[in-house]
Scaffold this motif. Sequence first.
Motif, short mmCIF file in Angstrom:
data_model
loop_
_atom_site.label_atom_id
_atom_site.label_comp_id
_atom_site.label_asym_id
_atom_site.label_seq_id
_atom_site.Cartn_x
_atom_site.Cartn_y
_atom_site.Cartn_z
N HIS A 95 2.70 -7.19 -2.96
CA HIS A 95 2.66 -8.03 -4.16
C HIS A 95 2.97 -9.50 -3.92
O HIS A 95 2.65 -10.33 -4.76
CB HIS A 95 3.54 -7.46 -5.28
CG HIS A 95 4.88 -7.01 -4.86
ND1 HIS A 95 5.27 -5.71 -4.89
CD2 HIS A 95 5.93 -7.71 -4.40
CE1 HIS A 95 6.50 -5.60 -4.45
NE2 HIS A 95 6.93 -6.80 -4.15
N TRP A 131 16.20 8.98 2.88
CA TRP A 131 15.01 8.73 3.71
C TRP A 131 15.10 7.50 4.60
O TRP A 131 14.28 7.34 5.50
CB TRP A 131 13.75 8.67 2.83
CG TRP A 131 13.68 7.59 1.78
CD1 TRP A 131 14.14 7.67 0.51
CD2 TRP A 131 13.11 6.28 1.91
NE1 TRP A 131 13.89 6.50 -0.17
CE2 TRP A 131 13.25 5.63 0.66
CE3 TRP A 131 12.48 5.59 2.94
CZ2 TRP A 131 12.80 4.32 0.42
CZ3 TRP A 131 12.03 4.30 2.70
CH2 TRP A 131 12.19 3.67 1.46
N MET A 139 12.65 4.02 -7.66
CA MET A 139 12.99 2.66 -8.08
C MET A 139 11.75 1.79 -8.34
O MET A 139 11.64 1.14 -9.37
CB MET A 139 13.85 2.02 -6.99
CG MET A 139 14.33 0.66 -7.33
SD MET A 139 15.22 -0.06 -5.95
CE MET A 139 13.89 -0.40 -4.83
N ILE A 140 10.81 1.81 -7.39
CA ILE A 140 9.65 0.90 -7.54
C ILE A 140 8.76 1.36 -8.71
O ILE A 140 8.14 0.53 -9.38
CB ILE A 140 8.86 0.79 -6.21
CG1 ILE A 140 7.90 -0.38 -6.22
CG2 ILE A 140 8.12 2.05 -5.86
CD1 ILE A 140 8.51 -1.69 -5.90
N HIS A 151 3.68 8.59 3.12
CA HIS A 151 2.44 8.04 2.56
C HIS A 151 1.19 8.71 3.14
O HIS A 151 0.25 9.01 2.42
CB HIS A 151 2.33 6.52 2.83
CG HIS A 151 3.36 5.72 2.10
ND1 HIS A 151 3.51 4.37 2.27
CD2 HIS A 151 4.31 6.06 1.20
CE1 HIS A 151 4.49 3.92 1.52
NE2 HIS A 151 5.01 4.93 0.86
N ASP A 181 8.16 5.67 2.71
CA ASP A 181 7.19 5.18 3.72
C ASP A 181 6.58 6.31 4.56
O ASP A 181 5.36 6.38 4.75
CB ASP A 181 7.87 4.21 4.70
CG ASP A 181 8.50 3.01 4.02
OD1 ASP A 181 8.29 2.82 2.81
OD2 ASP A 181 9.20 2.25 4.72
N ASN A 239 18.96 6.88 -3.69
CA ASN A 239 18.13 7.87 -3.01
C ASN A 239 17.71 7.40 -1.60
O ASN A 239 17.29 8.19 -0.77
CB ASN A 239 16.88 8.16 -3.87
CG ASN A 239 16.06 9.31 -3.33
OD1 ASN A 239 16.62 10.34 -2.97
ND2 ASN A 239 14.75 9.14 -3.24
N HIS A 266 6.67 -7.49 4.58
CA HIS A 266 6.21 -8.38 3.51
C HIS A 266 5.94 -9.79 4.04
O HIS A 266 4.93 -10.41 3.70
CB HIS A 266 7.31 -8.51 2.45
CG HIS A 266 7.12 -7.59 1.29
ND1 HIS A 266 5.95 -7.47 0.61
CD2 HIS A 266 7.99 -6.74 0.70
CE1 HIS A 266 6.09 -6.60 -0.37
NE2 HIS A 266 7.31 -6.13 -0.33
N ILE A 320 6.00 6.71 -2.91
CA ILE A 320 7.01 7.61 -2.34
C ILE A 320 7.47 7.00 -1.01
O ILE A 320 6.89 6.01 -0.55
CB ILE A 320 6.43 9.02 -2.16
CG1 ILE A 320 5.25 9.00 -1.18
CG2 ILE A 320 5.97 9.61 -3.50
CD1 ILE A 320 4.69 10.37 -0.86
N GLN A 356 8.73 14.58 -6.67
CA GLN A 356 9.22 15.75 -5.94
C GLN A 356 10.16 16.60 -6.80
O GLN A 356 10.21 17.81 -6.67
CB GLN A 356 9.94 15.26 -4.69
CG GLN A 356 10.43 16.36 -3.84
CD GLN A 356 11.08 15.86 -2.56
OE1 GLN A 356 11.01 16.51 -1.56
NE2 GLN A 356 11.72 14.72 -2.60
#
Length: 408
Positions: free
Chosen positions: A153, A196, A17-18, A107, A104, A192, A211, A102, A44
């Motif tokens: 961001h 996860w 998505m991101i 990473h 968290d 998805n 954030h 991908i 993946q």
Amino acid sequence: MRQQVSDTPVLLIGAGMIAHDQILPALLQMRREGAVGEVTVCSQRNRSVEALARAPAIRRAFPDVDFRAALDPAVSATEPRPEHYRSVLAELPERSVVVVAIPDQLHRQVVLDALRANQHVCCVKPLVLRVSDSLEIECEARGRGLLVGVEYHKRFDPRSVMARDRYRDGQFGEFKLGAARLMEKWHYRDSNFQNWFTADATDSFVYIGCHYVDLVHFITGLLPTAVSVYGILDELPNGDQGYLWTDARVLWENGASLNVQNSLSFPDAAPGPNTQGMTLYCTGSGRGALLEHSDQYRGIAYSFGEPVHGAGGTQYVEPSPDYFLYQDLGGPGLVPTGYGVRSVRHIVEEALRVEREAGSEDQRRAIIAEIEAAGILATPSNSRYNEALCEAARESIVDGGRLVKLQR
Ligand SMILES: NC(=O)c1ccc[n+]([C@@H]2O[C@H](COP(=O)([O-])OP(=O)(O)OC[C@H]3O[C@@H](n4cnc5c(N)ncnc54)[C@H](O)[C@@H]3O)[C@@H](O)[C@H]2O)c1
């Protein structure tokens, strides 16, 4: 800063998505302007990269710019190949830029692999979930003179910049009490995410609450010292359990307290992609001061003739023009703008600047040290309070919301 031409390639790992909503458009715009070289995407599963290449919004915005889809020809579209990125990394010239987007909990390994392949890294937040992992990444990057930028961001939202300026000018006095919320839409559960977003791996606070903690630090310069997270377990559509609702209390070095509520619960029928905002109550110069941000309602309300189709689509909407917007500037295609684009761009540009301005590994380290000290771009060392926060939050949530001190 003057626009620089560069043919340095960029590899995006992750095609979810991101990647679709923010990162790939930002990179393709840089490619269009000649600010970076070839953009490659791997993931993946072949299927997600193919979906990105076919995505209507990206095709419409970038009829003139291509990216290389690094598919694995040995497997079907849906077969998972979690190690495939390694072979793509191996083909990338050293000291290019790798963007990691991908889940968290993955990473750490991918960022370390990118650094060991001598690549600068831009990673979506949270960088990692443990202080020791952040230290490991910092050590690897420093040893090689490579930049790691963490993509927070909200730091590039003009309202954050204005607040920081005024806070640091003393106009708010001292932050004492605050509340922030960020609720994503209910339908996220169907995506998805359910693969996860499980209770053993992450939670709503770690995923999006970070954030606002990062933002309070960015504005005030204060560091968080302790956190308590009360999480509510709920069932994902695939039957797994996730902490889909969280209520956190973050304490700060000056004794201030910030309440942060997060969830995947904003009704699909509600307007806009999420609800989010923050209120900080401060001392001012003795008579109080207030900072209030409505971060999803930015003054626009539309009621359409028909409901908008697709997940979370509604008839009445309150869209944000500030995070991400495709703008028609006469073509070809559309130009992505907004703080989401500026944020990715800033990190990639800083990595390119390190390469351009430094003649040796020591000089690269010196420029990176300046970037870290400036505190605008989040790096492992200048934003490690976020890892300390995630680690303490995970300890707290499984213990019913016990207050846990952050590692220094
Ligand atoms: N507001 C924000 O800052 C924001 C918003 C959304 C997501 N994110 C972050 O971005 C990350 C990804 O989120 P998303 O929403 O895109 O999730 P997603 O589930 O939509 O996509 C994840 C992608 O990662 C890929 N992937 C998983 N394992 C991989 C591996 N081993 N190698 C290569 N690719 C792999 C998946 O195939 C998928 O394409 C998360 O860390 C999340 O916290 C940040």
